[in-house]
Scaffold this active site. Structure first.
Site, short mmCIF file in Angstrom:
data_model
loop_
_atom_site.label_atom_id
_atom_site.label_comp_id
_atom_site.label_asym_id
_atom_site.label_seq_id
_atom_site.Cartn_x
_atom_site.Cartn_y
_atom_site.Cartn_z
N GLU A 163 -6.31 -12.66 -6.14
CA GLU A 163 -5.95 -12.02 -4.86
C GLU A 163 -4.69 -11.15 -4.92
OE1 GLU A 163 -5.74 -15.14 -1.95
OE2 GLU A 163 -7.90 -15.50 -2.06
N ASN A 205 -9.87 -12.28 -9.97
CA ASN A 205 -10.67 -12.86 -8.87
C ASN A 205 -10.10 -12.41 -7.53
OD1 ASN A 205 -12.78 -14.87 -8.15
ND2 ASN A 205 -11.09 -16.08 -7.31
N HIS A 242 -16.52 -15.03 0.45
CA HIS A 242 -16.41 -15.85 1.67
C HIS A 242 -16.87 -14.97 2.83
CE1 HIS A 242 -14.26 -19.04 -0.35
NE2 HIS A 242 -13.41 -18.18 -0.83
N GLU A 271 -16.80 -18.09 -5.22
CA GLU A 271 -16.43 -19.04 -4.16
C GLU A 271 -17.35 -18.87 -2.95
OE1 GLU A 271 -12.24 -18.69 -3.21
OE2 GLU A 271 -11.69 -18.45 -5.30
N ASP A 273 -19.44 -18.86 0.20
CA ASP A 273 -19.82 -19.60 1.40
C ASP A 273 -20.09 -18.58 2.50
OD1 ASP A 273 -17.15 -18.97 2.04
OD2 ASP A 273 -16.48 -21.05 2.16
C1 XIL Z 1 -8.86 -22.97 -0.53
C2 XIL Z 1 -9.25 -24.42 -0.56
O1 XIL Z 1 -10.65 -24.48 -0.39
C3 XIL Z 1 -8.55 -25.18 0.53
O2 XIL Z 1 -8.80 -26.57 0.38
C4 XIL Z 1 -7.06 -24.92 0.47
O3 XIL Z 1 -6.44 -25.54 1.59
C5 XIL Z 1 -6.76 -23.45 0.49
O4 XIL Z 1 -7.46 -22.83 -0.58
N1 XIL Z 1 -9.52 -18.17 -2.08
C6 XIL Z 1 -9.30 -18.94 -3.19
C7 XIL Z 1 -9.40 -20.41 -3.10
O5 XIL Z 1 -9.14 -18.40 -4.30
O6 XIL Z 1 -8.50 -21.06 -3.97
C8 XIL Z 1 -9.18 -20.89 -1.68
O7 XIL Z 1 -9.40 -22.30 -1.64
C9 XIL Z 1 -10.08 -20.14 -0.74
C10 XIL Z 1 -9.77 -18.68 -0.77
#
Ligand code: XIL
Length: 471
Positions: A163, A205, A242, A271, A273
């Protein structure tokens, strides 16, 4: 401070680009699926891909959770346990315990691990948040070196930097304490990671990089292009994925993934969802899977948790299993789409494919074990890639049997990295897998049943040896 949750809800993508649901992606189905896989990992393995999930160490005592995770997924990411604050809570003092729990669980169950994340502006330990300048740069590089060295040889891919770009239309780097140490902090982190673990693929990422039209996507693309041109060691780009109604799956997702892959890197959905429910959610999941399967260098997909109730965005019910562990419509659409097949992953993660040298592949002889009871196990070759091969074991009942188990022994340095159509357990060396039927093992005389697996060969193409015992 904006929490990650708010960030995605109010993401600047807005609805302008529209959802994928209505869009039809042009997909060439180059490799028809050989046989329908009954789990996500099995179905993905048919085209050479992995299917992963994020795991929380605190849930490893929950039997429903581990049963689903073990059955469906073969790539594991620690949801929080390998982040900077977890790994190095005090300066110079590393706490490996939670990270190790997840890595050990994964390896004991024959799964690979995505390391997440070596350097990030978020979830830094307090001592690091207060640092700046060359002191911070040194501390960051030291962290990368220590963590990547500790896990050397156990990580499929590291998210080296997470990020680092700003949202919105600027295409700029995100302001952070790490960014303020100098624009070259990202490449410095990649170089340190390569030196510490030359065997891990190194990924950049990020989120909101899915839409090809988006300034942030273009900015990351340009950085990767520049890294490749200058020889900065980068092997892959992770797309967090996400999604929700304010930040839907873009209709040009396939274009984005393909354009990045064309730079000579692997791409991975890291990641995934998607908030929502029912057929709308299922359709969006299907679109993401379809986009990945249509890009040969899209090597795998990871969803960000097991059940909706395990999710960091639980209220958005964004995952593939409901709170009770039941498969949702989204699960079925993902499984079906994986079983449609797709472009086969050619040489996952190997930027310069090296064909197998003639003479290095011994001619294996089929192994057939007469069995101690009344079953026979026979090996047959499946698809081969540069770094691994698939195999199928067919169990034949010589007389009527009520159950069976079959051991598959691979030779060091080989490793079984995926299985399907059975329930595996492992010995402590990791070389011997005992496969048992997932359901009833009863077979009539002459009846056969098959299970499969992927072997990462590490240069040794010898076929596994088998046993079969019946009960
Ligand atoms: C999130 C986790 O799922 C949570 O449990 C935590 O509180 C915050 O981080 N981007 C990422 C992940 O790269 O590491 C994040 O994970 C979600 C967004």
């Amino acid at each position: 401070m904006t929490t990650p949750r708010q960030r995605y809800r109010r993401g600047p993508l807005a609805a302008a680009f529209g959802g994928l649901a209505a869009a039809t992606l042009a997909v060439t189905l180059a490799v028809p699926a050989a046989a329908a896989g009954s789990t996500l990992q099995a179905a993905a393995a048919e085209s050479g891909r992995y299917f992963g999930t994020a795991i929380a160490a605190s849930r490893l005592n929950d039997g429903t959770y581990t049963t689903i995770a073990n059955r469906e997924f073969n790539m594991i990411t620690a949801e929080n346990e390998m982040k900077m604050d977890a790994m190095q809570p005090s300066r110079g003092q590393f706490n490996w315990s939670s990270g190790d729990r997840i890595v050990n669980w994964a390896r004991q169950n024959g799964k690979q691990v995505r390391g997440h994340a070596l350097a990030w502006h978020s979830q830094q330990p307090g001592w690091m948040q207060n640092m700046s300048g060359s002191q911070l740069r040194t501390a960051m590089l030291d962290h990368v070196t220590q963590v990547a060295s500790y896990y050397r040889g156990k990580i499929y891919a590291w998210d080296v930097v997470n990020e680092a770009f700003a949202d919105g239309s600027s295409g700029a780097r995100r302001d952070s304490n790490l960014q303020r140490t100098g624009n070259d902090w990202i490449e410095a982190a990649f170089r340190a990671a390569r030196a510490a673990d030359p065997g891990a693929k190194l990924c950049y990422n990020d989120y909101n990089t899915d839409n090809w039209q988006h300034a942030k996507t273009q900015a990351v693309y340009n950085m990767v292009k520049d890294f490749k041109a200058r020889g900065v060691p980068i092997d892959c780009v992770g797309f967090q994925a996400h999604f929700n109604s304010g930040n839907p799956v873009p209709s040009n997702y396939h274009t984005t993934l393909q354009n990045f892959a064309d730079l000579g890197v692997d791409v991975q959905i890291t990641e995934l969802d998607i908030e929502g429910s029912g057929s709308s959610q299922a359709q969006q999941y299907q679109g993401v899977v379809q986009a990945c399967l249509s890009v040969a260098r899209c090597t795998g997909i990871t969803v960000w948790g097991v059940r909706d109730t395990d999710s960091w965005r639980a209220s958005g019910t964004p995952l593939l299993f409901d709170g009770s562990g039941n498969k949702k419509a989204a699960y079925t659409s993902v499984l079906n789409q994986l079983n449609q097949g797709g472009t086969s992953v050619p040489n996952p993660g190997n930027p310069t494919p090296t064909p197998t040298q003639p003479g290095t592949t011994p001619t294996p002889t089929p192994t057939q074990n007469p069995g101690t009871g009344s079953c026979t196990a026979t090996y047959s070759e499946g698809q081969k890639w540069n770094d691994r091969f698939n195999g199928t074991v067919t169990i034949r009942a010589n007389t009527a049997i009520s159950g069976w188990s079959s051991t598959v022994t691979v030779r060091q340095p080989q490793r079984i990295i995926a299985t399907w159509n059975g329930s595996p357990t492992w010995d402590s060396s990791g070389n011997v897998m005992t496969m048992r039927p997932s359901g009833s093992g009863a077979l009539a005389a002459g009846q056969t049943v098959s299970f499969g697996f992927t072997v990462q060969h590490n240069g040794d193409w010898t076929w596994p040896t088998l046993t079969c015992s019946a009960s």
